[in-house]
Design an enzyme around this catalytic site. Structure first.
Site, PDB file in Angstrom:
ATOM      1  N   ASP A 101     -10.346  -3.928   4.545  1.00 19.46           N
ATOM      2  CA  ASP A 101     -10.183  -2.834   3.592  1.00 19.46           C
ATOM      3  C   ASP A 101     -11.554  -2.366   3.123  1.00 19.46           C
ATOM      4  O   ASP A 101     -12.443  -3.192   2.858  1.00 19.46           O
ATOM      5  CB  ASP A 101      -9.367  -3.296   2.380  1.00 19.46           C
ATOM      6  N   ASP A 203      -9.313   2.851   1.559  1.00 15.04           N
ATOM      7  CA  ASP A 203      -8.370   2.880   0.444  1.00 15.04           C
ATOM      8  C   ASP A 203      -8.479   4.179  -0.353  1.00 15.04           C
ATOM      9  O   ASP A 203      -9.579   4.684  -0.605  1.00 15.04           O
ATOM     10  CB  ASP A 203      -8.670   1.689  -0.472  1.00 15.04           C
ATOM     11  N   GLU A 266      -5.970   5.921   3.951  1.00 21.05           N
ATOM     12  CA  GLU A 266      -4.778   5.884   3.105  1.00 21.05           C
ATOM     13  C   GLU A 266      -4.728   7.154   2.265  1.00 21.05           C
ATOM     14  O   GLU A 266      -5.555   7.356   1.380  1.00 21.05           O
ATOM     15  CB  GLU A 266      -4.799   4.674   2.174  1.00 21.05           C
ATOM     16  N   HIS A 327       2.079  -3.295   1.160  1.00 25.97           N
ATOM     17  CA  HIS A 327       2.001  -4.119  -0.052  1.00 25.97           C
ATOM     18  C   HIS A 327       2.301  -3.346  -1.322  1.00 25.97           C
ATOM     19  O   HIS A 327       2.246  -3.932  -2.413  1.00 25.97           O
ATOM     20  CB  HIS A 327       0.614  -4.747  -0.145  1.00 25.97           C
ATOM     21  N   ASP A 328       2.629  -2.069  -1.197  1.00 25.62           N
ATOM     22  CA  ASP A 328       2.936  -1.239  -2.368  1.00 25.62           C
ATOM     23  C   ASP A 328       4.396  -0.790  -2.424  1.00 25.62           C
ATOM     24  O   ASP A 328       4.818  -0.237  -3.444  1.00 25.62           O
ATOM     25  CB  ASP A 328       2.062   0.016  -2.384  1.00 25.62           C
TER      26      ASP A 328
END
Length: 530
Positions: A101, A203, A266, A327-328
């Site tokens: 990330d 991100d 993202e 993960h969200d």
């Protein structure tokens, strides 16, 4: 590889690891890099090409690693730089790529850059962050809202100015308009590429740059009480600003100086705006994340319309990608049920484009209810009672039966959830009818069939029950037919074909199938028809 061959990130499958919850190696209840190393063979057996690891940088953990205090290190909770080097080497030895990330939008408020920036208005790094005088009346400079609740401006009493943070106040936004900030952050990319990292997932890229004039965001008339407070305004001036594409192009130039690196962005955006993130003449991200399957109604017609619209919008040479979990967002089984989760696996791994698979989806993990005293997510703490917390989808991976689920010998940082003997990697690896066995078979088929990994796609049918599409490559034709209903359905197979894979284990090995092939309830098939 010939010049015309697809890149590894086009034909392969990416597997996301949330490191706190993958495997703990030292009994502290938190997953770590040695734990990931110990479980690499699971990923090899699964058949993925690359492993994306959510942030492992030094951090106060206000947002569990997305508040970075050192972009060139490893947090002691996860291990050391030497541990990461060993992991990269071991992954490469197994034919796996490592993606990290990259968090360019903001740092931690404890990062040395921000500490210096905050020290005085005359600090050399003052403009490395977004500082502004109070607005009329002494309040915040604009009405901008934090994604995690409350104002996006925090007043700094000693210096008499506000600083901007799209997320937590502990995550001040970097000022990418400042050339020294840009140079420093591009050097971070070079540091990790030099260390052997194969790619970066970037991100919150659509938040990277804000309106320089600080214009207020307009109210959103569609917002209702009970929704995220941040959505009370339309983020017209705090998201998806035109200048972001110059910054992405600069990142891409760094990546292109190295062989075989990939940049994944993202950005939760409508399809037409997402396409700009490929960049002019494909000078942007290799893969701007396509999250639209997460919000599209789970019906054949809606998904067919999405596939057509997305494929039609792609720029010439732009490569598609698909996401069904991360993960969200709520887990697949919790959203769709166990039966349709098998259909979802078939869909994700047979559409044209690069799939990203979130850890635990291969065994059908479910959202885990989190007791109030165990809540960790700052979003849930800031805005309680709205169900916005992400802890339920970040719980530890159950590897084996027993206390700690094979994840830890200590107290896990989040609860594992109710014990389920069938919901472990060990149990499903031994069960040919398990979801894990289906994922392994799908990935094996995908690797062996260029039509699935690199071929063209065309929707054949989308009625109330069945979604069917063809994948074609070099004369090879495969029909994928998915039954979204609880009744038997007939796919559009007009001539004999050979069944390559069914989501129902008992149906595999059936061999030739005629035009009258019937799909059982919640069944998906891949049939060779040419």
């Amino acid at each position: 590889m010939d010049a015309g061959d697809p890149a590894w990130w086009q034909t392969g499958v990416i597997y996301q690891i949330y490191p706190r919850s993958f495997q703990d190696s030292n009994g502290d209840g938190i997953g770590d890099l040695p734990g990931i190393l110990a479980r690499l063979d699971h990923l090899v057996a699964l058949g993925v090409e690359a492993v994306w690891i959510s942030p492992i940088y030094p951090s106060p953990m206000a947002d569990f690693g997305y508040d970075v205090s050192d972009y060139r290190g490893v947090d002691p909770r996860f291990g050391t730089l030497d541990d990461l080097d060993r992991l990269i080497a071991a992954a490469h030895a197994r034919g796996l790529r490592i993606i990290l990330d990259y968090v360019p939008n903001h740092s931690s408020d404890r990062h040395p850059w921000f500490v210096e920036s905050r020290s005085s208005r005359s600090s050399p790094k003052r403009d490395w962050y977004v500082w502004r005088d109070p607005g009329p009346g002494g309040g915040p400079p604009s009405n901008w809202l934090s994604e995690f609740g409350g104002p996006a401006w925090t007043f700094d009493e000693p210096t008499g100015q506000y600083y901007y943070h799209a997320y937590l106040r502990e995550q001040p936004d970097l000022n990418w308009r400042h050339p020294e900030v840009r140079d420093a952050m591009l050097d971070v990319l070079r540091f990790w590429f030099d260390r052997g990292v194969d790619g970066m997932r970037v991100d919150a890229i659509h938040h990277l740059i804000e309106d320089e004039a600080l214009r207020d965001n307009p109210p959103d008339p569609a917002w209702r009480t009970g929704q995220s407070p941040a959505r009370a305004v339309i983020r017209a001036h705090t998201m998806d600003q035109p200048e972001v594409h110059d910054a992405i192009a600069a990142m891409r130039r760094v990546a292109d100086a190295y062989d075989g690196r990939v940049l994944i962005g993202e950005a939760y955006l409508p399809i037409d705006r997402l396409m700009a993130y490929y960049g002019r003449d494909l000078s942007g991200f290799h893969l701007p994340f396509n999250f639209h399957l997460l919000s599209t109604p789970w019906t054949p017609a809606a998904i067919a319309a999405l596939v057509r619209a997305y494929e039609a919008a792609l720029p010439p040479g732009g490569w598609p990608n698909w996401v069904l979990g991360n993960h969200d967002r709520s887990r697949l089984v919790s959203r769709l049920g166990a039966e349709q989760a098998r259909v979802a696996a078939m869909l994700l791994l047979t559409l044209r484009g690069t799939p990203t698979l979130y850890q635990g989806e291969e065994i059908g993990m479910r959202d885990v209810p989190i007791p109030p005293d165990r809540v960790q997510d700052p979003w849930e703490r800031n805005v309680p009672g709205l169900g916005l917390g992400r802890d339920p989808v970040r719980t530890p991976m159950p590897w084996a039966p027993g206390p700690g689920g094979g994840f830890t010998e200590g107290e896990p940082w989040l609860p594992l959830g109710p014990a389920d003997p069938g919901l472990t990697v060990a149990a499903q690896a031994a069960d040919p009818g398990s979801l894990l066995s289906l994922y392994r078979a799908l990935l094996r088929l995908r690797r062996g069939e260029p039509a699935l990994s690199a071929g063209a796609v065309a929707i054949v049918e989308a009625d109330e029950a069945v979604l069917a599409y063809e994948r074609t490559h070099a004369g090879r034709r495969l029909l994928v037919a998915l039954n979204f209903s609880a009744r038997t359905a007939t796919p559009p197979l007009t001539r004999a074909g050979r069944l390559l894979l069914s989501s129902r284990t008992e149906a595999n090995g059936a061999g030739a199938e005629g035009p009258g092939l019937a799909l059982a309830p919640h069944e998906g098939v891949v049939v060779a028809i040419g």
